[in-house]
Scaffold this motif. Structure first.
Motif, PDB file in Angstrom:
ATOM      1  N   ILE A  12       0.836  -1.198   0.000  1.00 14.23           N
ATOM      2  CA  ILE A  12       0.000   0.000   0.000  1.00 14.23           C
ATOM      3  C   ILE A  12       0.872   1.250   0.000  1.00 14.23           C
ATOM      4  CG2 ILE A  12      -1.729   1.306   1.276  1.00 14.23           C
ATOM      5  CD1 ILE A  12      -2.729  -1.337   2.424  1.00 14.23           C
ATOM      6  N   MET A  13       1.916   1.222   0.821  1.00 16.14           N
ATOM      7  CA  MET A  13       2.766   2.398   0.939  1.00 16.14           C
ATOM      8  C   MET A  13       3.460   2.711  -0.382  1.00 16.14           C
ATOM      9  SD  MET A  13       5.464   3.165   3.990  1.00 16.14           S
ATOM     10  CE  MET A  13       4.285   2.407   5.115  1.00 16.14           C
ATOM     11  N   LEU A  14       3.961   1.668  -1.058  1.00 14.69           N
ATOM     12  CA  LEU A  14       4.630   1.878  -2.336  1.00 14.69           C
ATOM     13  C   LEU A  14       3.653   2.418  -3.380  1.00 14.69           C
ATOM     14  CD1 LEU A  14       6.884  -1.320  -2.486  1.00 14.69           C
ATOM     15  CD2 LEU A  14       7.618   1.039  -2.086  1.00 14.69           C
ATOM     16  N   LEU A  15       2.436   1.859  -3.408  1.00 13.82           N
ATOM     17  CA  LEU A  15       1.417   2.371  -4.333  1.00 13.82           C
ATOM     18  C   LEU A  15       1.055   3.808  -4.000  1.00 13.82           C
ATOM     19  CD1 LEU A  15      -1.088  -0.628  -4.716  1.00 13.82           C
ATOM     20  CD2 LEU A  15       0.302   0.406  -6.522  1.00 13.82           C
ATOM     21  N   THR A  16       0.937   4.092  -2.705  1.00 20.67           N
ATOM     22  CA  THR A  16       0.574   5.439  -2.293  1.00 20.67           C
ATOM     23  C   THR A  16       1.675   6.432  -2.636  1.00 20.67           C
ATOM     24  OG1 THR A  16      -0.657   4.442  -0.467  1.00 20.67           O
ATOM     25  CG2 THR A  16      -0.310   6.812  -0.380  1.00 20.67           C
ATOM     26  N   PHE A  17       2.928   6.036  -2.424  1.00 17.41           N
ATOM     27  CA  PHE A  17       4.042   6.907  -2.786  1.00 17.41           C
ATOM     28  C   PHE A  17       4.065   7.154  -4.296  1.00 17.41           C
ATOM     29  CE2 PHE A  17       6.209   6.373   1.351  1.00 17.41           C
ATOM     30  CZ  PHE A  17       6.642   7.678   1.519  1.00 17.41           C
ATOM     31  N   ALA A  18       3.801   6.094  -5.075  1.00 17.08           N
ATOM     32  CA  ALA A  18       3.746   6.263  -6.529  1.00 17.08           C
ATOM     33  C   ALA A  18       2.630   7.227  -6.910  1.00 17.08           C
ATOM     34  CB  ALA A  18       3.542   4.902  -7.203  1.00 17.08           C
ATOM     35  N   GLY A  19       1.480   7.068  -6.237  1.00 17.05           N
ATOM     36  CA  GLY A  19       0.362   7.973  -6.502  1.00 17.05           C
ATOM     37  C   GLY A  19       0.687   9.400  -6.129  1.00 17.05           C
ATOM     38  N   TYR A  20       1.329   9.563  -4.991  1.00 17.20           N
ATOM     39  CA  TYR A  20       1.694  10.908  -4.574  1.00 17.20           C
ATOM     40  C   TYR A  20       2.751  11.521  -5.493  1.00 17.20           C
ATOM     41  CZ  TYR A  20      -0.953  11.651  -0.313  1.00 17.20           C
ATOM     42  OH  TYR A  20      -1.971  11.888   0.572  1.00 17.20           O
ATOM     43  N   THR A  21       3.654  10.687  -6.005  1.00 18.87           N
ATOM     44  CA  THR A  21       4.641  11.197  -6.957  1.00 18.87           C
ATOM     45  C   THR A  21       3.940  11.771  -8.180  1.00 18.87           C
ATOM     46  OG1 THR A  21       6.293   9.578  -6.232  1.00 18.87           O
ATOM     47  CG2 THR A  21       6.629  10.597  -8.382  1.00 18.87           C
ATOM     48  N   LEU A  22       2.976  11.007  -8.705  1.00  9.26           N
ATOM     49  CA  LEU A  22       2.208  11.500  -9.835  1.00  9.26           C
ATOM     50  C   LEU A  22       1.358  12.698  -9.439  1.00  9.26           C
ATOM     51  CD1 LEU A  22       1.307  11.237 -12.758  1.00  9.26           C
ATOM     52  CD2 LEU A  22      -0.369   9.509 -12.028  1.00  9.26           C
ATOM     53  N   GLY A  23       0.777  12.635  -8.243  1.00 13.07           N
ATOM     54  CA  GLY A  23      -0.025  13.758  -7.766  1.00 13.07           C
ATOM     55  C   GLY A  23       0.786  15.030  -7.620  1.00 13.07           C
ATOM     56  N   TYR A  24       2.007  14.883  -7.124  1.00 13.88           N
ATOM     57  CA  TYR A  24       2.875  16.052  -6.991  1.00 13.88           C
ATOM     58  C   TYR A  24       3.294  16.590  -8.344  1.00 13.88           C
ATOM     59  CZ  TYR A  24       3.239  15.735  -1.960  1.00 13.88           C
ATOM     60  OH  TYR A  24       2.943  15.761  -0.631  1.00 13.88           O
ATOM     61  N   PHE A  25       3.527  15.702  -9.282  1.00 16.27           N
ATOM     62  CA  PHE A  25       3.844  16.167 -10.633  1.00 16.27           C
ATOM     63  C   PHE A  25       2.677  16.981 -11.188  1.00 16.27           C
ATOM     64  CE2 PHE A  25       3.702  15.525 -15.265  1.00 16.27           C
ATOM     65  CZ  PHE A  25       4.917  16.097 -15.608  1.00 16.27           C
ATOM     66  N   ASN A  26       1.457  16.499 -10.915  1.00 12.91           N
ATOM     67  CA  ASN A  26       0.269  17.244 -11.366  1.00 12.91           C
ATOM     68  C   ASN A  26       0.178  18.621 -10.714  1.00 12.91           C
ATOM     69  OD1 ASN A  26      -0.631  15.180 -13.028  1.00 12.91           O
ATOM     70  ND2 ASN A  26      -1.980  14.297 -11.490  1.00 12.91           N
ATOM     71  N   ILE A  27       0.219  18.625  -9.385  1.00 18.02           N
ATOM     72  CA  ILE A  27      -0.091  19.874  -8.679  1.00 18.02           C
ATOM     73  C   ILE A  27       1.089  20.842  -8.639  1.00 18.02           C
ATOM     74  CG2 ILE A  27       0.553  19.255  -6.310  1.00 18.02           C
ATOM     75  CD1 ILE A  27      -2.304  20.414  -5.565  1.00 18.02           C
ATOM     76  N   PHE A  28       2.315  20.320  -8.820  1.00 19.05           N
ATOM     77  CA  PHE A  28       3.469  21.218  -8.794  1.00 19.05           C
ATOM     78  C   PHE A  28       3.919  21.667 -10.177  1.00 19.05           C
ATOM     79  CE2 PHE A  28       4.809  19.017  -4.623  1.00 19.05           C
ATOM     80  CZ  PHE A  28       3.914  19.798  -3.929  1.00 19.05           C
ATOM     81  N   PHE A  29       3.536  20.922 -11.217  1.00 18.10           N
ATOM     82  CA  PHE A  29       4.010  21.274 -12.554  1.00 18.10           C
ATOM     83  C   PHE A  29       2.876  21.423 -13.569  1.00 18.10           C
ATOM     84  CE2 PHE A  29       7.570  19.137 -10.450  1.00 18.10           C
ATOM     85  CZ  PHE A  29       8.541  20.111 -10.569  1.00 18.10           C
TER      86      PHE A  29
END
Length: 495
Positions: A12-29
């Motif tokens: 779950i943590m690895l999936l969540t980190f992957a999701g947050y990585t993509l989420g951060y790419f969305n919201i930061f860039f």
């Protein structure tokens, strides 16, 4: 040997980190590059309204699934079907009321002054349907120890939908209205796929039914009604900051606040991952009247989450100025620096108390949590009205939210000690706190040695990572952290 629970939590943590990585790419860039602050606010507020509404329509459905799963004696299909029935009944009652008052409601959130279109009311309803149903399915899958499917949806697919919709808008494939419709369509599609996955994996039907064999309907309705207040209040407290920011100081401010809030939200990743795995264990422990197991889970979760959240907060805190500089149109978002720090510190304090909320909700003392939530609901609104103003702006929103988090955890901790005589603290917390202080002290002495922002970020992250890695390897902080260490060493083939 690594336990099944720790393996599930790591997945779950690895999936969540992957999701947050993509989420951060969305919201930061992606979002700052293609959308104005007001357009970011529009997208964020629409989703937050949906997340705010759906728990009240479910009549405690998710909590019913969690509470009675181990009592239903093979009738889990009926249990999910009953919760689905409650949700659709609530949706049927709510829809005409919302449609008749949608312009007024959205107007209070700042849409009239900035942007309003008649189709937005349908977007809200569709998002409520999709997100509410997905979370019911997720609760059922979690109780079957099937955590990957819902986390793919919740962590990755929702971010993919945002990426596709707003990149398409930025590349002029469609206009802003069409991008909102497109992202909503993708969310609905994901929910349909999750429903198919849930049925295939569990053979559990979500067709609405009015009763459940082996469990009194009045018992479930009574519990659901109480949890409607509790769970709904929790979501209200978590979402009201963005909505009140939008309504008081505008959609543009809500957009900037949502970007700043995204930085601090990474600290919640371990909590969300660990909690999904531990909820069934807590529920079963209460069913078995195993207080010792409950205390064990309480301490274990506290140490594990405090370790992870402290590390993530340090990485963010030490480099926040440099991180904000990397955003497109960064000058607009630098005002969110203190929002990140204040919310981040509050989330570390929340992690320190482990799964106190889940323990209280699943215990026979859950009514105390309801009273507490109702009191905090009004407290949160009052604090927001005091601190969200033209002087403090979004920093005021963060201060109000942080005070709510502090009060909520302190009072919950007191209730659990009063009724169950359990506390989450141990000597491991002192070790983690000491390591955090060492990182901060060392950073003070070396921060001026490097002038380049990217190198400072790398140095600060390496410093925090190195000290916390030593802490993880040299000390037996908790069983879960030991299991994570074993799995990581095996992954990198280190004996």
């Amino acid at each position: 040997m690594a336990t099944k629970t720790s393996k599930s939590a790591l997945v779950i943590m690895l999936l969540t980190f992957a999701g947050y990585t993509l989420g951060y790419f969305n919201i930061f860039f992606v979002l700052p590059k293609y959308l104005t602050e007001a357009e970011i606010g529009i997208y964020r507020v629409l989703f937050d309204v949906a997340y705010l509404i759906y728990p009240f329509l479910q009549f405690g459905g998710i909590n019913i699934v969690n509470k009675f799963f181990f009592e239903q004696k093979g009738n889990d299909g009926q249990l999910l079907g009953f919760s689905t029935f409650l949700f659709f009944l609530g949706l049927i009652i709510f829809t005409p009321i919302f449609l008749l008052n949608s312009e007024f409601i959205l107007g209070k959130l700042g849409f009239i002054e900035t942007y309003y279109s008649d189709y937005l009311k349908w977007i809200v309803l569709l998002l409520v349907l999709a997100i509410g149903m997905a979370n019911l399915l997720g609760a059922n899958l979690r109780n079957h120890r099937l955590v990957t499917g819902f986390n793919l949806y919740n962590s990755l697919w929702l971010r993919v939908a945002v990426l596709l919709a707003f990149t398409g808008f930025g590349l002029s494939f469609f206009n802003f209205d069409q991008s909102i419709i497109f992202v909503t369509s993708l969310v609905l599609l994901g929910t349909v796929v999750l429903w198919v996955h849930s049925f295939y994996k569990t053979r559990t039907s979500s067709i609405p039914v009015l009763s459940v064999t082996g469990i009194e309907r009045t018992k479930m309705l009574g519990y659901g009604g109480i949890m409607l207040i509790g769970f709904g209040s929790t979501v209200f407290i978590n979402k009201i900051d963005t909505l009140m920011t939008s309504g008081i100081i505008g959609l543009a401010s809500a957009g900037i606040y949502s970007v700043a809030m995204a930085f601090s939200s990474i600290i919640e990743i371990p909590r969300r991952s660990v909690n999904q795995v531990l909820i069934p264990s807590i529920s079963k422990a209460f069913t078995d009247n195993d207080t010792r197991k409950i205390e064990e889970v309480y301490k274990e979760s506290s140490v594990t989450l405090f370790f992870m959240s402290s590390f993530l907060f340090l990485c963010m805190y030490l480099s926040i100025g440099d991180l904000l500089e990397f955003l497109p149109n960064s000058e607009m978002y630098l005002s969110g620096k203190w929002v990140v720090i204040i919310l981040g510190a509050a989330k570390v304090f929340d992690a320190l108390w482990g799964v106190n909320s889940e323990i209280l909700i699943l215990s026979k003392y859950y009514k105390y949590n309801i009273v507490l939530l109702v009191v905090l609901l009004f407290t949160t609104v009052g604090l927001n009205l005091i601190f969200i103003n033209d002087e403090l702006l979004i920093t005021g929103t963060a201060i109000a939210t942080a005070i709510t988090v502090l009060l909520y955890n302190l009072i919950r901790g007191i209730i659990l000690y009063w009724k169950l005589r359990v506390l989450p603290f141990s000597s491991s917390h002192l070790l983690i706190l000491s390591a955090s202080l060492v990182v901060i002290i060392l950073q003070v002495f070396i921060s001026d040695l490097i002038q380049t922002g990217l190198l400072r970020i790398i140095l600060n992250t390496t410093l925090a990572g190195g000290i916390f890695l030593v802490l993880l390897v040299k000390f037996e902080l908790s069983t879960s952290l030991t299991n994570y260490r074993v799995q990581l060493l095996r992954l990198f083939r280190i004996n």
